[in-house]
Design a protein around this motif. Structure first.
Motif, PDB file in Angstrom:
ATOM      1  N   LEU A   1       0.824  -1.208   0.000  1.00  0.00           N
ATOM      2  CA  LEU A   1       0.000   0.000   0.000  1.00  0.00           C
ATOM      3  C   LEU A   1       0.857   1.256   0.000  1.00  0.00           C
ATOM      4  N   LEU A   2       1.899   1.270   0.823  1.00  0.00           N
ATOM      5  CA  LEU A   2       2.749   2.455   0.912  1.00  0.00           C
ATOM      6  C   LEU A   2       3.649   2.592  -0.316  1.00  0.00           C
ATOM      7  N   GLN A   3       4.061   1.485  -0.877  1.00  0.00           N
ATOM      8  CA  GLN A   3       4.938   1.524  -2.041  1.00  0.00           C
ATOM      9  C   GLN A   3       4.217   2.102  -3.251  1.00  0.00           C
ATOM     10  N   ASN A   4       2.937   1.786  -3.391  1.00  0.00           N
ATOM     11  CA  ASN A   4       2.219   2.135  -4.612  1.00  0.00           C
ATOM     12  C   ASN A   4       1.251   3.305  -4.452  1.00  0.00           C
ATOM     13  N   GLN A   5       1.145   3.858  -3.249  1.00  0.00           N
ATOM     14  CA  GLN A   5       0.181   4.942  -3.059  1.00  0.00           C
ATOM     15  C   GLN A   5       0.606   6.203  -3.808  1.00  0.00           C
ATOM     16  N   SER A   6      -0.394   6.881  -4.364  1.00  0.00           N
ATOM     17  CA  SER A   6      -0.160   8.200  -4.956  1.00  0.00           C
ATOM     18  C   SER A   6      -0.878   9.280  -4.158  1.00  0.00           C
ATOM     19  N   LEU A   7      -1.552   8.889  -3.084  1.00  0.00           N
ATOM     20  CA  LEU A   7      -2.120   9.832  -2.118  1.00  0.00           C
ATOM     21  C   LEU A   7      -2.035   9.180  -0.747  1.00  0.00           C
ATOM     22  N   LEU A   8      -1.363   9.858   0.167  1.00  0.00           N
ATOM     23  CA  LEU A   8      -1.264   9.391   1.551  1.00  0.00           C
ATOM     24  C   LEU A   8      -1.832  10.478   2.448  1.00  0.00           C
ATOM     25  N   SER A   9      -2.858  10.123   3.207  1.00  0.00           N
ATOM     26  CA  SER A   9      -3.557  11.099   4.025  1.00  0.00           C
ATOM     27  C   SER A   9      -3.743  10.547   5.427  1.00  0.00           C
ATOM     28  N   THR A  10      -3.660  11.426   6.419  1.00  0.00           N
ATOM     29  CA  THR A  10      -3.939  11.020   7.786  1.00  0.00           C
ATOM     30  C   THR A  10      -4.657  12.127   8.520  1.00  0.00           C
ATOM     31  N   CYS A  11      -5.632  11.752   9.308  1.00  0.00           N
ATOM     32  CA  CYS A  11      -6.208  12.664  10.291  1.00  0.00           C
ATOM     33  C   CYS A  11      -5.518  12.358  11.614  1.00  0.00           C
ATOM     34  N   ALA A  12      -6.062  12.799  12.728  1.00  0.00           N
ATOM     35  CA  ALA A  12      -5.409  12.572  14.018  1.00  0.00           C
ATOM     36  C   ALA A  12      -5.244  11.079  14.279  1.00  0.00           C
ATOM     37  N   ALA A  13      -4.121  10.729  14.921  1.00  0.00           N
ATOM     38  CA  ALA A  13      -3.828   9.340  15.244  1.00  0.00           C
ATOM     39  C   ALA A  13      -3.039   9.302  16.537  1.00  0.00           C
ATOM     40  N   ASP A  14      -2.931   8.115  17.125  1.00  0.00           N
ATOM     41  CA  ASP A  14      -2.108   8.026  18.322  1.00  0.00           C
ATOM     42  C   ASP A  14      -0.630   8.136  17.930  1.00  0.00           C
ATOM     43  N   TYR A  15       0.239   8.206  18.918  1.00  0.00           N
ATOM     44  CA  TYR A  15       1.629   8.574  18.631  1.00  0.00           C
ATOM     45  C   TYR A  15       2.322   7.532  17.761  1.00  0.00           C
ATOM     46  N   ASP A  16       2.119   6.251  18.037  1.00  0.00           N
ATOM     47  CA  ASP A  16       2.809   5.219  17.263  1.00  0.00           C
ATOM     48  C   ASP A  16       2.407   5.276  15.795  1.00  0.00           C
ATOM     49  N   GLU A  17       1.098   5.391  15.547  1.00  0.00           N
ATOM     50  CA  GLU A  17       0.638   5.493  14.163  1.00  0.00           C
ATOM     51  C   GLU A  17       1.135   6.783  13.520  1.00  0.00           C
ATOM     52  N   ALA A  18       1.106   7.886  14.286  1.00  0.00           N
ATOM     53  CA  ALA A  18       1.570   9.171  13.751  1.00  0.00           C
ATOM     54  C   ALA A  18       3.049   9.111  13.403  1.00  0.00           C
TER      55      ALA A  18
END
Length: 722
Positions: free
Chosen positions: A596-613
């Motif tokens: 997923l990360l290798q092929n993504q052309s859009l990476l988006s995040t809203c708030a997350a806990d510290y490990d995920e962030a």
């Protein structure tokens, strides 16, 4: 000219009736201004106590607290004159603390000469070999005003509090005074309170007009003032401080603006270089795969709905897996338009009333497929059920039995379709009949090739009996819901995702909300993968672009040979664009996460806990800190996209609700017509009708293939169907 700044204020929103009590204090240096206050660092933040004091002011009850700091720059010639006077004063005091006078010789006029020599490398105009004053002595004389001190300012510092009770006004003033106690060092601030009416009037005039007339001369350097003039740092944790949300790079200057263009996908509100907020967008040609991360309830689904509705109105085919059904209910009024309704499909499994109209899907159906497609059907059904059951590689017997059963039924279905009897096809529920009804299976085995019969006649009888219940358990779970029975229990499929791809349908799939959701979702997502690969038979330029959204990827992903990774790696070639959403990327399997990360052309995040962030922040090479991500407000995102073929730096996006961005499409009056159109589009039938036919389907299948049905069950008479 006066530079005035009210840098800490708690103001009254509206006038509060009643008496007013005011406290006034001017802060002045207690000692000579050449003695310095304590230099203020960043940890702890000197604004912490001041912000905490302001936070305690109860504005709703008429309290008011203000700190005014007026600054006037000191000119260099005035500063030089001040230094000379301080040195002269030191001379009159006699020997220095080091036992030496500031001038040499016996002449009384050597002060200026010594001062000049101290800053001219030791040379004197008279050429006498007098002893030079030491630089330490000069610093003692001029104090903080030595030549390296930098800029110097005249200062006027006024504090004023107001309340409806005198003790409340005094308490707020004491809190402000305590905040300035951190400046105490060689020098300190001493409060001066005006006592007479004239002094109070003069104070108020200076306070409100900015007139610069401090009670005494006080010059301060930058190190003494900087702690109060800088913005609050991360160490200032008072609730009254408005946070910037962390440092995030600006949006790309060439980011497209969405106004309804067909070749753009809306992202949300973005602040452009001119300071104005517009709807930013990604280009369709650049957006091949997207991954949206972050906490539940922070806007991932809403952002996906905005994109889905926009692309539907632009003529693209869409497929939206909506586990909870809330997204579909929000989207319906915005899709109820004549140019869209013929393309809309709704698979809603939340209703189970007998007269409820539902669409049906037979994952084993062979209509429109040749015999070579059997292997793809078998893989899709096997991997879907195995993924939902979390078998992985720990249940090889169950996986083999399921695959062999699906193969046998798919071959029988192909024969029925070729004979012109698609209504005699087996469904998922016939998997249970195949494995548990030996007589029924043995009669149908005669219609299968010898290579298939060999497994059931030679290998299957030797397997332990406990392997069969493992397989039938999944079917038993589906059998607990009338809606799922109706959805999977019809021989013929109205839902066909390959048809949806080729004809640009708008598909919303809403599972039932039961414990069987995982099975339904996994079967659907595996079928999406199968259908995408099947587009190999269509020339590239004839493949219509199809968009798919999958929510709760963590629930879909398991040890099922990496089908999500295969979607990310393969389906883009066949014009299937996939957008995945999940709360926790770290819970995805390693192979899926990497793909997923290798092929993504859009990476988006809203708030997350510290490990995920921290995990996401590392993908952006330090342009965004984990703390920035953890503190994102609700419905705000940080994202990066591919723009003109190049990844951008991350930038901020404010999520826009569907009703704000598509208000012009809102048509709740058209929803009944949309429902009627969906009934026609999917040939939906009542649940009771489908279940009645399902009761006799085993006999129908047997009759078609062997000519008669002579099944004998325990306690049941033999029945013949002509």
């Amino acid at each position: 000219m006066t530079a005035a700044a009210a840098f800490g204020e708690a103001a009254i929103e509206q006038s509060v009736p009643g008496p007013r009590y005011v406290q006034r204090v001017e802060l002045a240096l207690a000692m000579g201004d050449q003695k310095s206050l304590a230099p203020l660092g960043l940890n702890p933040d000197p604004l912490q106590q001041l912000a905490a004091a302001m936070a305690s002011v109860r504005t709703a009850e008429g309290e008011h607290a203000t700190v005014v700091l007026d600054l006037v720059p000191v000119r260099e010639r005035h500063l030089a004159r001040r230094r000379r006077r301080l040195i002269a004063r030191s001379k009159r005091r006699g020997p220095s603390a080091f036992g030496e006078r500031l001038t040499g010789g016996t002449g009384g006029g050597g002060l200026a000469e010594a001062f000049t020599a101290a800053w001219s490398g030791g040379k004197t105009s008279g050429g006498r070999s007098d002893r030079l004053p030491r630089m330490t002595d000069l610093r003692d004389g001029v104090g903080k005003f030595e030549p390296s001190a930098g800029a110097v300012f005249r200062v006027q510092l006024l504090l004023r509090t107001e309340a409806r009770h005198p003790q409340a006004a005094l308490a707020r003033m004491n809190q402000l005074l305590a905040a300035f106690s951190v400046t105490t060092g060689e020098n300190y601030f001493k409060p001066r309170r005006p006592r007479t009416p004239w002094r109070k009037a003069q104070f108020d005039r200076r306070f409100f007009t900015g007139e610069f007339a401090p009670c005494k001369r006080q010059w301060l350097t930058v190190p003494e003032l900087a702690g109060f003039l800088k913005p609050p740092t991360v160490k200032c944790r008072a609730s009254s401080v408005v946070r910037s949300g962390g440092l995030v790079p600006p949006a790309p200057s060439d980011l497209p603006v969405y106004t309804g263009q067909r070749d753009l996908v809306p992202l949300g509100a973005v602040t452009y270089a001119d300071g104005r907020e517009r709807i930013g967008a990604a280009r369709v040609k650049d957006l091949l795969f997207a991954l949206q991360l972050g906490k539940s309830g922070h806007g991932k689904t809403e952002a996906a709905l905005v994109q889905c509705i926009a692309l539907a109105h632009s003529g693209y085919g869409t497929w939206f897996l909506d586990p909870h059904g809330e997204g579909w209910m929000r989207a319906k009024p915005y899709l109820a338009h004549p140019h869209i309704t013929p393309r809309v499909w709704e698979i809603n499994l939340a209703h189970s009333e007998p007269d409820q109209l539902v669409a049906s899907w037979n994952p084993l159906s062979m209509e429109g497929r040749n015999e070579a497609a059997v292997k793809d059907i078998v893989r899709s059904v096997t991997e879907g059920i195995a993924s939902a059951q979390d078998w992985g590689d720990s249940a090889p017997r169950a996986r083999t039995i399921l695959a062999r059963s699906a193969q046998a039924l798919a071959l029988l279905n192909h024969q029925a379709v070729m004979a012109g009897e698609p209504d005699a096809q087996c469904t998922l529920f016939q998997l249970r009949s195949w494995l548990t009804d030996d007589e029924w299976r043995e009669q149908l085995l005669r219609k299968l090739p010898q290579r298939v019969r060999d497994y059931w006649e030679k290998t299957f009888p030797k397997l332990a009996k406990d392997a069969v219940p493992t397989v039938t358990y999944a079917i038993d779970r589906l059998d607990t819901s009338p809606a799922l029975q109706a959805f999977f229990g019809s021989p013929r499929s109205a839902y066909d995702v390959r048809t949806a791809m080729d004809t640009s349908r708008i598909v919303f799939v809403c599972p039932s909300g039961s414990e069987s959701d995982a099975i339904v979702s996994c079967l659907l997502i595996h079928d999406l993968h199968r259908a995408g690969l099947s587009r190999q038979d269509t020339p590239r330029d004839e493949r219509a672009t199809f968009w798919a959204w999958g929510d709760e990827l963590t629930a879909l992903d398991s040890s099922s040979k990496g089908f999500l990774a295969a979607i990310a790696e393969q389906l883009r070639k066949y014009e299937v664009r996939f957008i995945g959403m999940t709360q926790m990327a770290l819970r995805l399997s390693a192979i899926t996460r990497q793909a997923l990360l290798q092929n993504q052309s859009l990476l988006s995040t809203c708030a997350a806990d510290y490990d995920e962030a921290a995990f996401v922040a590392r993908r952006w090479n330090g342009h965004v800190t984990p703390e920035t991500i953890t503190e994102l407000p609700k419905y705000h995102y940080v994202m990066s996209i591919n723009l003109n073929g190049t990844p951008t730096k991350p930038f901020r996006v404010r999520g826009l609700p569907v009703e704000e961005i598509f208000a012009r499409y809102d048509n709740p009056e058209g929803v009944p017509e949309l429902d009627t159109a969906i009934d026609t589009n999917l040939r939906r039938r009542p649940i009771a009708e489908i279940l009645t036919a399902l009761e006799d389907l085993d006999s129908v299948v047997l009759t078609h293939h062997v000519g008669s049905s002579s099944r004998t069950s325990s306690g049941d008479p033999t029945t013949r169907i002509d």
